[in-house]
Design an enzyme around this catalytic site. Sequence first.
Site, mmCIF file in Angstrom:
data_model
loop_
_atom_site.group_PDB
_atom_site.id
_atom_site.type_symbol
_atom_site.label_atom_id
_atom_site.label_comp_id
_atom_site.label_asym_id
_atom_site.label_seq_id
_atom_site.Cartn_x
_atom_site.Cartn_y
_atom_site.Cartn_z
ATOM 1 N N LYS A 190 9.976 -8.164 6.900
ATOM 2 C CA LYS A 190 10.837 -6.937 6.380
ATOM 3 C C LYS A 190 9.717 -5.937 5.998
ATOM 4 O O LYS A 190 9.269 -5.662 5.255
ATOM 5 C CB LYS A 190 11.805 -7.073 5.394
ATOM 6 C CG LYS A 190 12.685 -5.869 5.467
ATOM 7 C CD LYS A 190 13.344 -5.654 4.092
ATOM 8 C CE LYS A 190 12.759 -4.556 3.205
ATOM 9 N NZ LYS A 190 12.584 -3.208 3.847
ATOM 10 N N GLU A 266 1.953 -8.205 -5.313
ATOM 11 C CA GLU A 266 0.958 -6.975 -5.446
ATOM 12 C C GLU A 266 1.705 -5.893 -5.769
ATOM 13 O O GLU A 266 2.354 -5.201 -4.846
ATOM 14 C CB GLU A 266 0.124 -7.153 -4.194
ATOM 15 C CG GLU A 266 -1.217 -6.338 -4.394
ATOM 16 C CD GLU A 266 -1.349 -4.815 -3.917
ATOM 17 O OE1 GLU A 266 -1.008 -4.210 -5.074
ATOM 18 O OE2 GLU A 266 -1.215 -4.477 -2.965
ATOM 19 N N CYS A 299 -1.883 1.966 -4.400
ATOM 20 C CA CYS A 299 -1.734 1.127 -5.891
ATOM 21 C C CYS A 299 -2.869 1.054 -6.567
ATOM 22 O O CYS A 299 -3.027 0.999 -7.766
ATOM 23 C CB CYS A 299 -1.236 -0.188 -5.540
ATOM 24 S SG CYS A 299 -2.146 -1.253 -4.440
ATOM 25 N N GLU A 396 2.586 5.382 -13.327
ATOM 26 C CA GLU A 396 2.150 5.601 -12.063
ATOM 27 C C GLU A 396 2.720 6.765 -11.135
ATOM 28 O O GLU A 396 4.018 6.769 -10.920
ATOM 29 C CB GLU A 396 2.331 4.089 -11.101
ATOM 30 C CG GLU A 396 1.723 4.288 -9.889
ATOM 31 C CD GLU A 396 1.820 2.791 -9.069
ATOM 32 O OE1 GLU A 396 0.848 2.444 -8.316
ATOM 33 O OE2 GLU A 396 2.859 2.281 -9.232
#
Length: 496
Positions: A190, A266, A299, A396
Amino acid sequence: MSVTLDPPKGNPNTKINYTKIFINNEFVDAVSGKTFPVLNPATEKLIAQTAEGDKADVDKAVAAAKKAFARGSVWRSMDASARGALLYKLADLIEENVNELANLESIENGKPFPAAYQFTAMTAHFVRYYAGWTDKIHGTTIPVDGNSFTLTRKEPVGVVGQIIPWNYPILMFGLKLGPALAAGCTLVVKPAEQTPLTSIRLAQLVKEAGFPPGVVNVVPGYGPTAGAAISHHPDIAKVAFTGSSEVGHIILKAAGESNLKRVTLELGGKSPLVVFDDADLDAAVEDAYSLFSNAGQACIAPSRVFVQSGVYDKFVKKAVAVASATKVGDAFTPGCQQGPQIDLDTVDKVLGLIESAKREGAKLETGGKRIESNGYFIEPTVFSNVTDNMRIAKEEIFGPVQSIFKFDTLEEVIQRSNDTNYGLAAGVFTKNIEVALEYAKAVEAGNVWVNRYNAFSPQAPFGGYKESGMGREMGKEGLDAYLETKTISIKLPSNH
């Protein structure tokens, strides 16, 4: 890793030929008949309407993948070296179509075209690396006590669900697909709803390479529908996900509630980059600048730059000069270094964090505003005098915001580096190898770079500590994540 290529001029008018769901090597409409819009983040304009998969489509894709994985199927009966040959062919096709794929990524993601071109070339390299592994997967013989011959056998886990992020869609597809197919698994993929077009085009290359029907299936759709269906599906043996820590929690819970499927996550990061007084400042500033390369949407972005007090002011001055000179614009603008944020929600989040930093006392050195134009552009932003209690120090950001902190001692910066829920990456710049090694040992991060940052390759494992994820991708560890270990013990006729 670095792939050095001289990209041709990009084409913002690249034709979109594939917008449907890919199941059993065929492109089909969604069961519901629904489609969803894909927008260009640099213009806010519609690129295409893409088939919107949901649970019904995931069920069809899983059934196809399950059939392709069944005992006696073409895929399961195929020699390991033949699997490798198919992966080599796929890598060749990615390289042959690198220009088109890079154009698609730039159009739907906003990444500057030269960078998209480089990452597409890297994708072929990742797939080729795992192609070489297919006939080198083996177990061991074990000298157990007693009258028996004991060995282990490595077997594919089965049908795998892979959920791809929007920030590096082609690369993430390749580094997930490669080890899974090398191990002999079948896939239901996906892509992110913001960037489905590259994955759908890659699906056509999978078919062209000669993979049997059902081995790779691609279902574009939204996370709460298609993504949730993959996470909960009882016939999926493993899920690999790259994305936010918040969604990672949801996927892990779903895996536990369904069939205790394996999960590789992750997730996010708040990575420290530490610069000591004796460091090569120009090199450190250059690598710290990597935060802006994908508009901060990475990230592993070095979003907490700790600079020792003796060179702090000098570093800030150099960092501000480099950031202020950044050319921001459309992916196809010559010399463009920073593209747009992926969508309006991301813009709002980043601007909100910038405003919080101003209120909390950080010093805005440059940037800090949305650029007045079509598209989701934010000025390259640098804050100095950032302290550990500020929101931009803890959350973040996923935007072009560099935060520069001051520190004095090694022990202090180790403690402050580790004072976070994340643990994906870290970097340290110093000419003192003992300091570098001590920091590398002490920092709680899955990836640590010394006198460099953001250097990775398919041979080396990648993943995080704490809420930055679980499991590893890339390297042999990335392959092991798609393998089960079976122990076989055979009674022998005598002790001789």
